[in-house]
Write a protein that holds these residues in place. Structure first.
Motif, PDB file in Angstrom:
ATOM      1  N   TRP A 312     -25.205  45.632  26.515  1.00 10.15           N
ATOM      2  CA  TRP A 312     -24.140  46.070  27.428  1.00 10.15           C
ATOM      3  C   TRP A 312     -22.764  45.703  26.877  1.00 10.15           C
ATOM      4  O   TRP A 312     -21.808  46.473  26.995  1.00 10.15           O
ATOM      5  CB  TRP A 312     -24.329  45.437  28.796  1.00 10.15           C
ATOM      6  CG  TRP A 312     -25.415  46.017  29.643  1.00 10.15           C
ATOM      7  CD1 TRP A 312     -26.471  45.357  30.203  1.00 10.15           C
ATOM      8  CD2 TRP A 312     -25.571  47.384  30.051  1.00 10.15           C
ATOM      9  NE1 TRP A 312     -27.272  46.214  30.902  1.00 10.15           N
ATOM     10  CE2 TRP A 312     -26.731  47.462  30.847  1.00 10.15           C
ATOM     11  CE3 TRP A 312     -24.829  48.541  29.819  1.00 10.15           C
ATOM     12  CZ2 TRP A 312     -27.171  48.659  31.403  1.00 10.15           C
ATOM     13  CZ3 TRP A 312     -25.264  49.740  30.378  1.00 10.15           C
ATOM     14  CH2 TRP A 312     -26.422  49.791  31.154  1.00 10.15           C
ATOM     15  N   ALA A 313     -22.660  44.520  26.265  1.00 10.71           N
ATOM     16  CA  ALA A 313     -21.372  44.101  25.707  1.00 10.71           C
ATOM     17  C   ALA A 313     -20.949  45.031  24.572  1.00 10.71           C
ATOM     18  O   ALA A 313     -19.776  45.414  24.489  1.00 10.71           O
ATOM     19  CB  ALA A 313     -21.455  42.655  25.212  1.00 10.71           C
ATOM     20  N   LYS A 314     -21.885  45.394  23.710  1.00 14.30           N
ATOM     21  CA  LYS A 314     -21.561  46.313  22.622  1.00 14.30           C
ATOM     22  C   LYS A 314     -21.170  47.688  23.144  1.00 14.30           C
ATOM     23  O   LYS A 314     -20.395  48.404  22.504  1.00 14.30           O
ATOM     24  CB  LYS A 314     -22.755  46.441  21.675  1.00 14.30           C
ATOM     25  CG  LYS A 314     -23.030  45.208  20.830  1.00 14.30           C
ATOM     26  CD  LYS A 314     -21.895  44.937  19.852  1.00 14.30           C
ATOM     27  CE  LYS A 314     -22.231  43.779  18.916  1.00 14.30           C
ATOM     28  NZ  LYS A 314     -21.098  43.433  18.026  1.00 14.30           N
ATOM     29  N   LEU A 365     -13.405  39.763  23.256  1.00 14.63           N
ATOM     30  CA  LEU A 365     -12.508  40.531  22.400  1.00 14.63           C
ATOM     31  C   LEU A 365     -11.998  41.806  23.073  1.00 14.63           C
ATOM     32  O   LEU A 365     -11.180  42.512  22.487  1.00 14.63           O
ATOM     33  CB  LEU A 365     -13.224  40.885  21.091  1.00 14.63           C
ATOM     34  CG  LEU A 365     -13.644  39.690  20.221  1.00 14.63           C
ATOM     35  CD1 LEU A 365     -14.321  40.180  18.954  1.00 14.63           C
ATOM     36  CD2 LEU A 365     -12.459  38.800  19.886  1.00 14.63           C
ATOM     37  N   MET A 366     -12.471  42.086  24.295  1.00 17.69           N
ATOM     38  CA  MET A 366     -11.997  43.260  25.024  1.00 17.69           C
ATOM     39  C   MET A 366     -10.694  42.929  25.750  1.00 17.69           C
ATOM     40  O   MET A 366     -10.498  41.792  26.197  1.00 17.69           O
ATOM     41  CB  MET A 366     -13.051  43.720  26.049  1.00 17.69           C
ATOM     42  CG  MET A 366     -14.342  44.193  25.451  1.00 17.69           C
ATOM     43  SD  MET A 366     -15.495  44.716  26.754  1.00 17.69           S
ATOM     44  CE  MET A 366     -17.016  44.780  25.815  1.00 17.69           C
ATOM     45  N   PRO A 367      -9.806  43.897  25.885  1.00 20.14           N
ATOM     46  CA  PRO A 367      -8.549  43.664  26.597  1.00 20.14           C
ATOM     47  C   PRO A 367      -8.796  43.191  28.026  1.00 20.14           C
ATOM     48  O   PRO A 367      -9.657  43.725  28.733  1.00 20.14           O
ATOM     49  CB  PRO A 367      -7.870  45.044  26.581  1.00 20.14           C
ATOM     50  CG  PRO A 367      -8.479  45.745  25.415  1.00 20.14           C
ATOM     51  CD  PRO A 367      -9.884  45.262  25.336  1.00 20.14           C
ATOM     52  N   GLN A 369     -10.160  40.461  29.093  1.00 16.24           N
ATOM     53  CA  GLN A 369     -11.324  39.606  29.306  1.00 16.24           C
ATOM     54  C   GLN A 369     -11.029  38.179  28.834  1.00 16.24           C
ATOM     55  O   GLN A 369     -10.328  37.966  27.844  1.00 16.24           O
ATOM     56  CB  GLN A 369     -12.545  40.154  28.561  1.00 16.24           C
ATOM     57  CG  GLN A 369     -13.012  41.500  29.059  1.00 16.24           C
ATOM     58  CD  GLN A 369     -13.531  41.452  30.485  1.00 16.24           C
ATOM     59  OE1 GLN A 369     -14.238  40.528  30.863  1.00 16.24           O
ATOM     60  NE2 GLN A 369     -13.170  42.451  31.281  1.00 16.24           N
ATOM     61  N   SER A 370     -11.575  37.209  29.547  1.00 11.45           N
ATOM     62  CA  SER A 370     -11.370  35.800  29.202  1.00 11.45           C
ATOM     63  C   SER A 370     -12.306  35.386  28.064  1.00 11.45           C
ATOM     64  O   SER A 370     -13.418  35.894  27.935  1.00 11.45           O
ATOM     65  CB  SER A 370     -11.628  34.919  30.424  1.00 11.45           C
ATOM     66  OG  SER A 370     -11.661  33.555  30.062  1.00 11.45           O
ATOM     67  N   SER A 371     -11.837  34.447  27.252  1.00 11.83           N
ATOM     68  CA  SER A 371     -12.659  33.911  26.170  1.00 11.83           C
ATOM     69  C   SER A 371     -13.338  32.599  26.558  1.00 11.83           C
ATOM     70  O   SER A 371     -14.065  32.013  25.750  1.00 11.83           O
ATOM     71  CB  SER A 371     -11.803  33.682  24.917  1.00 11.83           C
ATOM     72  OG  SER A 371     -10.797  32.716  25.179  1.00 11.83           O
ATOM     73  N   ALA A 372     -13.107  32.132  27.790  1.00  6.03           N
ATOM     74  CA  ALA A 372     -13.576  30.804  28.193  1.00  6.03           C
ATOM     75  C   ALA A 372     -15.097  30.690  28.125  1.00  6.03           C
ATOM     76  O   ALA A 372     -15.635  29.687  27.611  1.00  6.03           O
ATOM     77  CB  ALA A 372     -13.085  30.477  29.600  1.00  6.03           C
ATOM     78  N   MET A 373     -15.831  31.686  28.623  1.00  4.28           N
ATOM     79  CA  MET A 373     -17.291  31.607  28.624  1.00  4.28           C
ATOM     80  C   MET A 373     -17.832  31.569  27.198  1.00  4.28           C
ATOM     81  O   MET A 373     -18.681  30.735  26.865  1.00  4.28           O
ATOM     82  CB  MET A 373     -17.916  32.789  29.373  1.00  4.28           C
ATOM     83  CG  MET A 373     -19.437  32.802  29.294  1.00  4.28           C
ATOM     84  SD  MET A 373     -20.213  34.255  30.044  1.00  4.28           S
ATOM     85  CE  MET A 373     -19.997  33.861  31.781  1.00  4.28           C
ATOM     86  N   ALA A 374     -17.349  32.452  26.352  1.00  2.00           N
ATOM     87  CA  ALA A 374     -17.834  32.497  24.976  1.00  2.00           C
ATOM     88  C   ALA A 374     -17.538  31.187  24.260  1.00  2.00           C
ATOM     89  O   ALA A 374     -18.406  30.634  23.568  1.00  2.00           O
ATOM     90  CB  ALA A 374     -17.198  33.666  24.230  1.00  2.00           C
ATOM     91  N   ALA A 406      -8.842  34.599  16.650  1.00  2.00           N
ATOM     92  CA  ALA A 406      -8.384  35.838  17.287  1.00  2.00           C
ATOM     93  C   ALA A 406      -7.550  35.575  18.531  1.00  2.00           C
ATOM     94  O   ALA A 406      -6.658  36.366  18.880  1.00  2.00           O
ATOM     95  CB  ALA A 406      -9.583  36.712  17.644  1.00  2.00           C
ATOM     96  N   THR A 407      -7.831  34.464  19.214  1.00  2.00           N
ATOM     97  CA  THR A 407      -7.094  34.173  20.455  1.00  2.00           C
ATOM     98  C   THR A 407      -5.877  33.293  20.209  1.00  2.00           C
ATOM     99  O   THR A 407      -5.246  32.836  21.153  1.00  2.00           O
ATOM    100  CB  THR A 407      -8.026  33.493  21.476  1.00  2.00           C
ATOM    101  OG1 THR A 407      -8.661  32.355  20.871  1.00  2.00           O
ATOM    102  CG2 THR A 407      -9.105  34.466  21.944  1.00  2.00           C
ATOM    103  N   GLY A 408      -5.539  33.041  18.924  1.00  2.00           N
ATOM    104  CA  GLY A 408      -4.242  32.463  18.623  1.00  2.00           C
ATOM    105  C   GLY A 408      -4.167  30.986  18.369  1.00  2.00           C
ATOM    106  O   GLY A 408      -3.106  30.386  18.548  1.00  2.00           O
ATOM    107  N   ASP A 409      -5.246  30.339  17.930  1.00  2.00           N
ATOM    108  CA  ASP A 409      -5.179  28.915  17.609  1.00  2.00           C
ATOM    109  C   ASP A 409      -5.739  28.709  16.198  1.00  2.00           C
ATOM    110  O   ASP A 409      -6.854  28.212  16.015  1.00  2.00           O
ATOM    111  CB  ASP A 409      -5.978  28.092  18.618  1.00  2.00           C
ATOM    112  CG  ASP A 409      -5.691  26.600  18.508  1.00  2.00           C
ATOM    113  OD1 ASP A 409      -5.131  26.192  17.474  1.00  2.00           O
ATOM    114  OD2 ASP A 409      -6.045  25.854  19.431  1.00  2.00           O
ATOM    115  N   PRO A 410      -4.962  29.095  15.164  1.00  2.00           N
ATOM    116  CA  PRO A 410      -5.487  29.050  13.794  1.00  2.00           C
ATOM    117  C   PRO A 410      -5.842  27.653  13.321  1.00  2.00           C
ATOM    118  O   PRO A 410      -6.778  27.497  12.527  1.00  2.00           O
ATOM    119  CB  PRO A 410      -4.351  29.665  12.970  1.00  2.00           C
ATOM    120  CG  PRO A 410      -3.125  29.505  13.803  1.00  2.00           C
ATOM    121  CD  PRO A 410      -3.584  29.620  15.219  1.00  2.00           C
ATOM    122  N   GLN A 411      -5.109  26.623  13.771  1.00  2.00           N
ATOM    123  CA  GLN A 411      -5.389  25.272  13.303  1.00  2.00           C
ATOM    124  C   GLN A 411      -6.800  24.831  13.722  1.00  2.00           C
ATOM    125  O   GLN A 411      -7.570  24.310  12.921  1.00  2.00           O
ATOM    126  CB  GLN A 411      -4.352  24.281  13.854  1.00  2.00           C
ATOM    127  CG  GLN A 411      -2.920  24.600  13.466  1.00  2.00           C
ATOM    128  CD  GLN A 411      -2.725  24.545  11.961  1.00  2.00           C
ATOM    129  OE1 GLN A 411      -2.423  25.554  11.333  1.00  2.00           O
ATOM    130  NE2 GLN A 411      -2.913  23.374  11.380  1.00  2.00           N
TER     131      GLN A 411
END
Length: 465
Positions: A312-314, A365-367, A369-374, A406-411
């Motif tokens: 479903w995610a794909k 990675l979808m517009p 959507q939160s990255s917290a769960m992943a 991808a979410t902006g924390d390269p360090q």
């Protein structure tokens, strides 16, 4: 007083199985055959006959029934298996020589949910002949090209005269040992060579006389080894061989009436299809595995719900994916120690969080959507995977590094990535390498950052980007 509906036998054919699923959906929605018939402009009697496989159905009507029952496409996807089975039978009929016996390269052996093309010959075939048909027709005839070379012919003198418990135990031991090597080192090398030799010998056992009391154990052991080899081929991106091996393992499981092994085969088939860009096919495999969820353990159910979540995610269906993750969490919470087959020992808390984390990764990675769960689930997987599952830990680590980048924390991403690369460098895994390549692409926008630049240099020396 209305009569109790006649029990349906889903084991007779794929079409009978679909009819039983139609009845199940109708009963879940608390609809009579007459009520459902009105919704699709048919009589109640016609609905009943369709359920009993006494009347033909087609894809257009299947779509209407799925809509009327709010089945979410489940009946449509399962109908494809009916069509595939019908096409296979037509091809077999077209290719069959007139007035000749089936011979050693006959159609595939029947399974729990498949038509048995050999049923009329049951009385004329000995158990050895039927096993030989599965060994050759089910394994080699599926892939007449590369697979015949992949699993070489075996000197019959090396096989026992009669299958013994110790022969089956050898196959079981080989599966466990090779699965362990594959988890540690990925596919290729000694793992690949050993798998080929072991499967050739195990396959040969299907041509040997076997006491009836050992037959189910034999098919389970051979099927399990084929699935281990199929999973390894998938990891090496040898996808045609992987699909053939996994399908053969599934048929062995069905021949042994082993629903647990069948679930494992369908899980791998689903994961491979999703990875190869066919999430709809993957969803069909996963839902096929869940058809009789009551016969599976909670871990097996959770495993298959994870595959549906990935599919479903794909397909960019976040709500459906999240619902599948929720169902997976729910049934996994019911798991108890000691209730699973040995091959499910890998599916612990770390694996559960890794699998659901991979599905949540695609959602993140979808517009909007939160990255917290992943992030949370992948972190748990990395922390809890033992050294016996270094490949799983490396895959989760690379995904987490990619998501963090991808979410902006390269360090932070750089620190996570270096640990993952420490382990990827030890593996022979095409999947792991592809994930590292994805990390390299995501990191490109931070290429001027000195730490990210160093990471990119390391990636280029670890894999060819």
């Amino acid at each position: 007083m209305p009569q109790k509906p006649r029990p349906l036998d889903e084991t007779r054919s794929v079409r009978d199985w679909w009819g039983k699923e139609l009845r199940n959906w109708r009963e879940v929605r608390s609809l009579s055959t007459r009520a459902l018939g009105k919704m699709v402009h048919l009589s109640g009697t016609m609905i009943e006959r369709i359920e009993k496989n006494e009347r033909q159905c087609d894809a257009a009507l299947v779509g209407k029934l799925d809509d009327a029952l709010d089945a979410g496409g489940a009946l449509i996807r399962l109908w494809r298996l009916v069509e595939e089975d019908a096409n296979r039978q037509r091809i077999d009929a077209d290719n069959s020589p007139p007035a000749q016996s089936t011979g050693d390269f006959a159609a595939e052996s029947a399974g729990m949910l498949e038509v048995d093309p050999l049923a009329p010959l049951d009385r004329s075939l000995s158990p050895v002949e039927r096993r030989r048909i599965l060994a050759f027709g089910g394994l080699l005839a599926v892939t007449p090209g590369s697979f015949a070379d992949l699993v070489p012919a075996l000197d019959q003198a090396s096989l026992p005269k009669v299958v013994r418990p110790e022969d089956i135990e050898q196959v079981r031991t080989a599966s466990g040992t090779l699965a362990g090597w594959d988890n540690l080192y990925g596919s290729g090398g000694i793992v690949r060579s050993s798998l080929i030799g072991q499967l050739a010998w195990a396959k040969g056992l299907l041509e040997v006389d076997c006491p009836p009391g050992l037959e189910a154990d034999l098919y389970t052991a051979v099927g399990r080894l084929s699935i281990v080899m199929g999973a390894s081929a998938f990891d090496a991106y040898e996808h045609n061989d992987a699909a053939s091996l996994l399908q053969f393992g599934r048929r062995c499981a069905e021949h042994a009436d082993n629903w647990h092994l069948r679930a494992a085969a369908l899980n791998w088939l689903a994961r491979q299809a999703i990875w190869c860009g066919a999430p709809d096919d993957g969803l069909t495999y996963a839902e096929n595995g869940l058809v009789r969820a009551d016969r599976l353990t909670p871990r097996e159910q959770a495993m298959l719900h994870n595959a549906t979540a990935r599919a479903w995610a794909k397909m960019r269906r976040p709500q459906a994916a999240l619902a599948a993750i929720g169902r997976s969490d729910e049934v996994f919470g019911l798991a108890r120690n000691g209730e699973d087959a040995v091959w499910m020992s890998y599916y612990d808390n770390a694996q559960h969080h890794g699998d659901t984390g991979h599905a949540a990764f695609d959602l993140a990675l979808m517009p909007g959507q939160s990255s917290a769960m992943a992030t949370s689930r992948l972190q748990t997987a990395i922390e809890e995977h033992t050294d016996a599952y270094v490949r799983s830990r490396a895959l989760s680590g690379t995904k987490l590094a990619t998501l963090t980048m991808a979410t902006g924390d390269p360090q932070e991403a750089v620190a996570i990535a270096h640990r993952a690369l420490d382990e990827v460098g030890r593996l022979r895994s095409s999947r792991a390498i592809d994930d590292v390549k994805s990390l390299a692409k995501v990191s490109a926008r931070y290429a001027r950052n000195s730490e990210v630049a160093a990471l990119r240099d390391r990636i280029s020396t670890t894999v060819l980007v």
